[in-house]
Write a protein that holds these residues in place. Sequence first.
Motif, mmCIF file in Angstrom:
data_model
loop_
_atom_site.group_PDB
_atom_site.id
_atom_site.type_symbol
_atom_site.label_atom_id
_atom_site.label_comp_id
_atom_site.label_asym_id
_atom_site.label_seq_id
_atom_site.Cartn_x
_atom_site.Cartn_y
_atom_site.Cartn_z
ATOM 1 N N HIS A 66 26.678 14.377 -20.780
ATOM 2 C CA HIS A 66 26.138 14.778 -19.493
ATOM 3 C C HIS A 66 26.588 16.211 -19.221
ATOM 4 O O HIS A 66 27.548 16.692 -19.833
ATOM 5 N N ALA A 67 25.919 16.882 -18.310
ATOM 6 C CA ALA A 67 26.261 18.275 -18.005
ATOM 7 C C ALA A 67 27.721 18.434 -17.599
ATOM 8 O O ALA A 67 28.344 19.465 -17.853
ATOM 9 N N THR A 68 28.294 17.399 -16.977
ATOM 10 C CA THR A 68 29.689 17.481 -16.511
ATOM 11 C C THR A 68 30.653 16.712 -17.414
ATOM 12 O O THR A 68 31.814 16.544 -17.072
ATOM 13 N N GLY A 69 30.160 16.234 -18.550
ATOM 14 C CA GLY A 69 31.028 15.481 -19.460
ATOM 15 C C GLY A 69 30.292 14.284 -20.028
ATOM 16 O O GLY A 69 29.571 14.384 -21.011
ATOM 17 N N TRP A 70 30.444 13.135 -19.371
ATOM 18 C CA TRP A 70 29.763 11.919 -19.805
ATOM 19 C C TRP A 70 28.991 11.324 -18.646
ATOM 20 O O TRP A 70 29.412 11.401 -17.490
ATOM 21 N N GLY A 71 27.847 10.734 -18.977
ATOM 22 C CA GLY A 71 27.055 10.006 -18.003
ATOM 23 C C GLY A 71 26.798 8.607 -18.511
ATOM 24 O O GLY A 71 27.247 8.221 -19.599
#
Length: 401
Positions: free
Chosen positions: A354-359
């Motif tokens: 994800h853009a911030t790490g994991w989704g």
Amino acid sequence: MLEVADALATVLSHSRPLEAEVAVLSAATLGQVLAADIAADADSPPFAKSLRDGYAVRSADCASAGAELTVVEEVPAGKVPTKSVGTGETARIFTGAPIPDGADAVVMQEHTEKLGGGRVRIVDAGVKSRQWVYAQGAEMRAGAVVLAKGTPITPAACGVLASVGQTAVPAFPLPRVGVIVTGDEIVEAGTKPRPGQIRNSNGPMLTALTARAGGRPRYLGIARDDRAVTKSLVGEGLDVSDVVVIAGGMSVGDHDFVPEVLKELGVAIRFRQIRMKPGKPILFGTTEKGTLVFGLPGNPVSAFVGFELFVRPALRILGGHAEAGPRTIRLPLADGLAESTDRPTYRPAKLEPHATGWGVRPLTTTGSPDLASMQRADALLVLPAGDTRAAAGTLADVVLL
């Protein structure tokens, strides 16, 4: 009907670490948990040693580039220096070898030039004291606790234990788990089902889940829809197990008599239903000697979810772990979500970058019998009861598998 948190609290209130044993250090001890503190029997490293191939020097002699030094001896790994390094002197040294007296730094061989006649030029400028030197006791000091009680035995922990001379350690045993599957319609995987029959997926799945959770599984077989047969098989499980896991026979049908059999065998039923989806008909009971009994639904996804939420935490406590779990974190949804449910729901889901790490992305599933979708999951997305309307990026609770 209990809430999930209350059901888990009930399970954990009856879960106690098993009596410790002496475990011989080997690959078989992986996953066990230390039952006592382990202290170092000596400093590590036991002497100051070189971290590079090069030359052991006095940093004061190498304050500027171009220092020329006399080589007094060569010190390979496994040998002890026989000479001190004095002013204007150096010792050829190799990685892991003890630092000779008088030297306080190592210069990598790439930063030197051999001059002949037993002399070497130091190209490095401004050699610092302690550079490329691993100090005595830098890793551990004699008498200091290096692995505390409650530490899982991992591959790295095996190495630490070996380094302090521990070949047998006090550890909590892996819980013994008896696995039973119920139902006349079930046949083993190697059998071609006749009309009305299905292959046994719960047995292999639950034994594998047990092994992954840190238990020692023992598959006990299929209990047919016969009270006497079921009672005999469950009784055997209670005799040889710390935990018994039974799949199927937990609802209120004419052939769902497992709860009554458990009572006849002295199992005190603590609860029989949980307000959750999938897996409402989950049973938990205990015996006088402390054996834990879990009755899971026959639908494989329901059994999987029930195991992860309740059986795995119990196994962790029995095995000596400080934290029971399940491991829950908050992650952003990969896509928007619109769903309505009358009970808290645990949907198979997949973690993805994800853009911030994991989704997290919920997986498409046809329901609690759909084990094929479950095998793609590495998480469970937790949806509260009621209507959920959430945009992509909204944080949601996720149980890690």
